[in-house]
Design a protein around this motif. Sequence first.
Motif, PDB file in Angstrom:
ATOM      1  N   GLY A 122      30.110  48.037  38.724  1.00  0.00           N
ATOM      2  CA  GLY A 122      29.701  47.127  37.668  1.00  0.00           C
ATOM      3  C   GLY A 122      28.977  45.889  38.159  1.00  0.00           C
ATOM      4  N   VAL A 123      29.046  45.614  39.462  1.00  0.00           N
ATOM      5  CA  VAL A 123      28.406  44.392  39.980  1.00  0.00           C
ATOM      6  C   VAL A 123      26.884  44.453  39.849  1.00  0.00           C
ATOM      7  N   PHE A 124      26.329  45.646  39.674  1.00  0.00           N
ATOM      8  CA  PHE A 124      24.874  45.773  39.567  1.00  0.00           C
ATOM      9  C   PHE A 124      24.383  45.716  38.126  1.00  0.00           C
ATOM     10  N   ARG A 125      25.240  45.361  37.204  1.00  0.00           N
ATOM     11  CA  ARG A 125      24.937  45.490  35.780  1.00  0.00           C
ATOM     12  C   ARG A 125      23.756  44.639  35.325  1.00  0.00           C
ATOM     13  N   LYS A 126      23.472  43.523  36.018  1.00  0.00           N
ATOM     14  CA  LYS A 126      22.354  42.676  35.598  1.00  0.00           C
ATOM     15  C   LYS A 126      20.997  43.291  35.922  1.00  0.00           C
ATOM     16  N   MET A 147      33.673  43.448  29.680  1.00  0.00           N
ATOM     17  CA  MET A 147      32.332  43.135  30.171  1.00  0.00           C
ATOM     18  C   MET A 147      31.599  44.438  30.469  1.00  0.00           C
ATOM     19  N   VAL A 148      31.166  45.129  29.458  1.00  0.00           N
ATOM     20  CA  VAL A 148      30.474  46.401  29.610  1.00  0.00           C
ATOM     21  C   VAL A 148      28.973  46.184  29.461  1.00  0.00           C
ATOM     22  N   PRO A 149      28.168  46.658  30.410  1.00  0.00           N
ATOM     23  CA  PRO A 149      26.720  46.497  30.278  1.00  0.00           C
ATOM     24  C   PRO A 149      26.217  47.121  28.983  1.00  0.00           C
ATOM     25  N   LYS A 208      39.982  37.629  33.965  1.00  0.00           N
ATOM     26  CA  LYS A 208      39.907  38.948  33.328  1.00  0.00           C
ATOM     27  C   LYS A 208      38.556  39.596  33.588  1.00  0.00           C
ATOM     28  N   GLU A 209      37.490  38.822  33.465  1.00  0.00           N
ATOM     29  CA  GLU A 209      36.159  39.358  33.703  1.00  0.00           C
ATOM     30  C   GLU A 209      35.984  39.779  35.158  1.00  0.00           C
ATOM     31  N   LEU A 210      36.511  38.970  36.074  1.00  0.00           N
ATOM     32  CA  LEU A 210      36.422  39.306  37.495  1.00  0.00           C
ATOM     33  C   LEU A 210      37.203  40.581  37.795  1.00  0.00           C
ATOM     34  N   ALA A 211      38.352  40.737  37.147  1.00  0.00           N
ATOM     35  CA  ALA A 211      39.181  41.930  37.374  1.00  0.00           C
ATOM     36  C   ALA A 211      38.449  43.205  36.965  1.00  0.00           C
ATOM     37  N   GLU A 212      37.543  43.103  35.990  1.00  0.00           N
ATOM     38  CA  GLU A 212      36.782  44.277  35.559  1.00  0.00           C
ATOM     39  C   GLU A 212      35.781  44.731  36.610  1.00  0.00           C
ATOM     40  N   LEU A 213      35.439  43.847  37.528  1.00  0.00           N
ATOM     41  CA  LEU A 213      34.442  44.150  38.545  1.00  0.00           C
ATOM     42  C   LEU A 213      35.039  44.384  39.929  1.00  0.00           C
ATOM     43  N   THR A 214      36.346  44.265  40.051  1.00  0.00           N
ATOM     44  CA  THR A 214      36.975  44.307  41.371  1.00  0.00           C
ATOM     45  C   THR A 214      38.215  45.194  41.373  1.00  0.00           C
ATOM     46  N   SER A 215      38.657  45.518  42.571  1.00  0.00           N
ATOM     47  CA  SER A 215      39.929  46.219  42.739  1.00  0.00           C
ATOM     48  C   SER A 215      40.592  45.714  44.014  1.00  0.00           C
ATOM     49  N   THR A 224      28.680  32.820  43.909  1.00  0.00           N
ATOM     50  CA  THR A 224      28.404  33.836  42.905  1.00  0.00           C
ATOM     51  C   THR A 224      29.667  34.179  42.115  1.00  0.00           C
ATOM     52  N   MET A 225      29.487  34.421  40.822  1.00  0.00           N
ATOM     53  CA  MET A 225      30.554  34.827  39.897  1.00  0.00           C
ATOM     54  C   MET A 225      31.558  33.718  39.604  1.00  0.00           C
ATOM     55  N   HIS A 226      31.195  32.477  39.919  1.00  0.00           N
ATOM     56  CA  HIS A 226      32.102  31.368  39.635  1.00  0.00           C
ATOM     57  C   HIS A 226      32.363  31.223  38.145  1.00  0.00           C
ATOM     58  N   GLU A 227      31.422  31.732  37.328  1.00  0.00           N
ATOM     59  CA  GLU A 227      31.510  31.536  35.884  1.00  0.00           C
ATOM     60  C   GLU A 227      32.452  32.528  35.201  1.00  0.00           C
TER      61      GLU A 227
END
Length: 356
Positions: A46-50, A1-3, A237-244, A230-233
């Motif tokens: 990455g959470v600000f990507r939108k 999930m790269v902007p 794997k996608e969530l892991a890209e935005l979190t630690s 938020t981020m329910h969708e």
Amino acid sequence: MVPTSAQLESLTIGDDVSYYYFDSGAVPGNIYTTFVFIHGMGFNGGVFRKLFPLAAAHNLRIVSLYRRDYDPTTSFRDADLAGPISGTVEGQEGFLRNQAVDIAIFLVTFAREQNIPPAQGTSGGIALIGWSLGSLFTHAVVAYLDALPSNIISDLERYLHTMLSHDASSTLLGLPYPQIHNIDIWSETDIKSRFNIFREWVTAYFPHQSVTSGNIDDLEFNKFSDNTHTMHELSSKELAELTSIKTFGGSDMLIARSQQDVFKTLARRAIFDTALAQKFLPNLRVRYMSGGASPGVLVWALYEIGKCLADPKPVYGPDAKTARDVKLKFQTEGNHFVFWDEPQAALGQYIATINL
């Protein structure tokens, strides 16, 4: 999930420390303003990507910094964390001072290398935006301006015109949690379980009666609305890209559990110290905003800091005086992740708050 509308870049600031960041890029032919975001706890830049695809239309350049310990930015070394681990006020303050200096050097080096427009009021230059735990680091930058080398502080004054804290916790301002706020989440010993509980809470919508009344009874602290979180969708794997989860349970937890006197010192130095404000970036604007459906404890924090702006002495000491241009904005829409669920509205909120 790269902007797709921003590039992941890196900048080395010395001592083998490299910060990675997403950059929406310059706005050709315009005197644009640069928003530099510092993310919160457990969630990376990455959470600000939108926001990135919307930047140019608002004459903005958006930079989203990955804090230390958030891959691929340089991890903390044992020596870096000696202060927080020590549990002493001196060690914890020293750690935050070091982080403040590094972030300030990043801002100045970025501004020089990218040749961004200098500040002209709130146009051009940089607005430094700390979200959630990130607001601790933006506070630290302002609190420890006197720790910067002269060549850094002189350039920082050319660029940095606003520091904005978005949904800062009361504890990060040196204020205790209200008793109505349930803090059982932090008693969960399994880090993964604690993060999942935290994520459910922090991504929720809270049905407040009013966020502008100043009355604690109008806020909801513990119960969520039926709105989809938020981020329910996102897939796991996608969530892991935005979190630690590792950093959430590691260095971030160490930082968040610093002594309250440390956070109080930062807030006092940042906005209630007349001598520091007059000497370093005297025209710096300080702004606080909260979301209309953010957790009640975060909205309440603005109630309390507002009281302190009127009379800081009971909390911040007999010499405390509101020393900078400080204003508060209670947004009536959006939860803690408004920039994800409603990015266009979020940009409007940031712009309006900075321009108060």
